[in-house]
Design an enzyme around this catalytic site. Sequence first.
Site, mmCIF file in Angstrom:
data_model
loop_
_atom_site.group_PDB
_atom_site.id
_atom_site.type_symbol
_atom_site.label_atom_id
_atom_site.label_comp_id
_atom_site.label_asym_id
_atom_site.label_seq_id
_atom_site.Cartn_x
_atom_site.Cartn_y
_atom_site.Cartn_z
ATOM 1 N N ARG A 60 -1.262 -8.480 -21.320
ATOM 2 C CA ARG A 60 -2.003 -8.106 -22.529
ATOM 3 C C ARG A 60 -1.221 -7.150 -23.417
ATOM 4 O O ARG A 60 -1.544 -6.982 -24.594
ATOM 5 C CB ARG A 60 -3.387 -7.540 -22.201
ATOM 6 C CG ARG A 60 -3.397 -6.198 -21.548
ATOM 7 C CD ARG A 60 -4.799 -5.728 -21.279
ATOM 8 N NE ARG A 60 -5.495 -5.263 -22.486
ATOM 9 C CZ ARG A 60 -5.254 -4.105 -23.088
ATOM 10 N NH1 ARG A 60 -4.336 -3.298 -22.629
ATOM 11 N NH2 ARG A 60 -5.928 -3.758 -24.161
ATOM 12 N N GLU A 113 0.389 -6.938 8.447
ATOM 13 C CA GLU A 113 0.507 -5.485 8.580
ATOM 14 C C GLU A 113 1.601 -4.904 7.691
ATOM 15 O O GLU A 113 1.636 -3.720 7.418
ATOM 16 C CB GLU A 113 0.739 -5.099 10.045
ATOM 17 C CG GLU A 113 -0.552 -4.992 10.842
ATOM 18 C CD GLU A 113 -1.601 -4.106 10.171
ATOM 19 O OE1 GLU A 113 -1.374 -2.881 10.118
ATOM 20 O OE2 GLU A 113 -2.630 -4.623 9.707
ATOM 21 N N PRO A 115 0.819 -1.221 0.000
ATOM 22 C CA PRO A 115 0.000 0.000 0.000
ATOM 23 C C PRO A 115 0.851 1.269 0.000
ATOM 24 O O PRO A 115 0.343 2.337 -0.307
ATOM 25 C CB PRO A 115 -0.806 -0.096 1.307
ATOM 26 C CG PRO A 115 -0.644 -1.494 1.792
ATOM 27 C CD PRO A 115 0.619 -2.025 1.209
ATOM 28 N N ASP A 135 -6.278 1.743 -26.671
ATOM 29 C CA ASP A 135 -6.441 1.795 -25.215
ATOM 30 C C ASP A 135 -6.691 3.230 -24.786
ATOM 31 O O ASP A 135 -5.911 4.115 -25.103
ATOM 32 C CB ASP A 135 -5.167 1.307 -24.500
ATOM 33 C CG ASP A 135 -5.121 -0.204 -24.411
ATOM 34 O OD1 ASP A 135 -6.141 -0.844 -24.727
ATOM 35 O OD2 ASP A 135 -4.075 -0.725 -24.022
HETATM 36 C C1 9D3 Z 1 -2.440 -0.018 9.071
HETATM 37 C C2 9D3 Z 1 -1.811 0.417 7.848
HETATM 38 N N1 9D3 Z 1 -2.101 -0.391 6.658
HETATM 39 C C3 9D3 Z 1 -1.295 0.173 5.541
HETATM 40 C C4 9D3 Z 1 -2.088 1.104 4.699
HETATM 41 C C5 9D3 Z 1 -1.735 -1.777 6.877
HETATM 42 C C6 9D3 Z 1 -1.895 -2.672 5.708
HETATM 43 C C7 9D3 Z 1 -3.079 -2.755 5.014
HETATM 44 C C8 9D3 Z 1 -3.229 -3.662 3.957
HETATM 45 C C9 9D3 Z 1 -0.840 -3.483 5.316
HETATM 46 C C10 9D3 Z 1 -0.989 -4.372 4.270
HETATM 47 C C11 9D3 Z 1 -2.178 -4.468 3.601
HETATM 48 C C12 9D3 Z 1 -2.334 -5.436 2.511
HETATM 49 N N2 9D3 Z 1 -2.343 -4.790 1.194
HETATM 50 C C13 9D3 Z 1 -1.377 -5.000 0.326
HETATM 51 O O1 9D3 Z 1 -0.494 -5.765 0.575
HETATM 52 C C14 9D3 Z 1 -1.404 -4.277 -0.930
HETATM 53 C C15 9D3 Z 1 -2.310 -3.276 -1.443
HETATM 54 C C16 9D3 Z 1 -3.491 -2.677 -0.890
HETATM 55 O O2 9D3 Z 1 -3.969 -2.971 0.213
HETATM 56 N N3 9D3 Z 1 -4.121 -1.730 -1.658
HETATM 57 C C17 9D3 Z 1 -3.680 -1.349 -2.866
HETATM 58 N N4 9D3 Z 1 -2.591 -1.872 -3.404
HETATM 59 C C18 9D3 Z 1 -1.919 -2.827 -2.684
HETATM 60 S S1 9D3 Z 1 -0.520 -3.594 -3.200
HETATM 61 C C19 9D3 Z 1 -0.404 -4.503 -1.858
#
Ligand code: 9D3
Length: 255
Positions: free
Chosen positions: A154, A116, A89, A169
């Site tokens: 793709r 996390e 994230p 696209d």
């Molecule tokens: C408490 C803070 N969170 C971070 C924003 C913790 C957290 C949330 C979700 C840690 C890991 C995750 C799991 N998500 C992913 O690994 C992830 C993800 C996503 O949640 N949204 C958009 N793109 C991605 S790429 C990997």
Amino acid sequence: MKLDIVTIFPRMVEIVRHEGIVARALESGLVDLATHDLRDFTADRHRVVDDVPYGGGPGMVLKPEPLFRAVETIRRTRGEPSAIVLMSPQGQRFDHAAARRLARLPHVVVLCGRYEGVDERVREHLATEELSIGDYVLTGGELPALVVLDAVIRLRPGAVGDAQSIEHDSFVRGLLDHPHYTRPPRLDGLGVPEVLQSGNHGAIRRWRTREALRRTIERRPELLASVQLDDEERELLRELIEEQEEGATTHVEHH
Ligand code: 9D3
């Protein structure tokens, strides 16, 4: 192109082998996909991939050693990767430009986070880049990895039957797509714009450009800032804005 995906849920990724354009690209050998179960790279009897965070706090952190070992095995058995992408994230937003960049590489490794977070040493010393698919919270990096895989595959020459559809696209052009219609010409009283049935290709092209511009202004006006319009497009845009201003003074928006 070689694609390696490291995950604790390899079956979540393997589903792409069964259906659609991606499955065909894999079958035809355009892309060589390998999934790696992170637990296979643990050293303990219980195949533990996570641990408590240093400093305390809620949640678990993905341990670094299994990820380092997984990539070491990929290096040995599959060759040196051109990119090692950590899905997280905190990553840069994945967009069409990123898809095109990755699609030109011969070997991409994708690491899926869970829990996390991932031990920071993976981010700093193993991954070459970090990607997010958008600002919403998911439970892990597997679905994001599939999004990247789908967008990248793709774009590989030969994956999509009609090469034209790649050039068209909407995000290549920077505008949203125009509306599409197919038969029947009347559906319970709902018609199809006359111009599309006219056979007048110049008029059809202009209509499609106008409707693409209309949707972009209405739904994603920020896209217009980074798109290069030609003379005809600028003229159509001017007409649309006039139309909009007239509408605003004569009737209430209906959507
Ligand atoms: C408490 C803070 N969170 C971070 C924003 C913790 C957290 C949330 C979700 C840690 C890991 C995750 C799991 N998500 C992913 O690994 C992830 C993800 C996503 O949640 N949204 C958009 N793109 C991605 S790429 C990997």
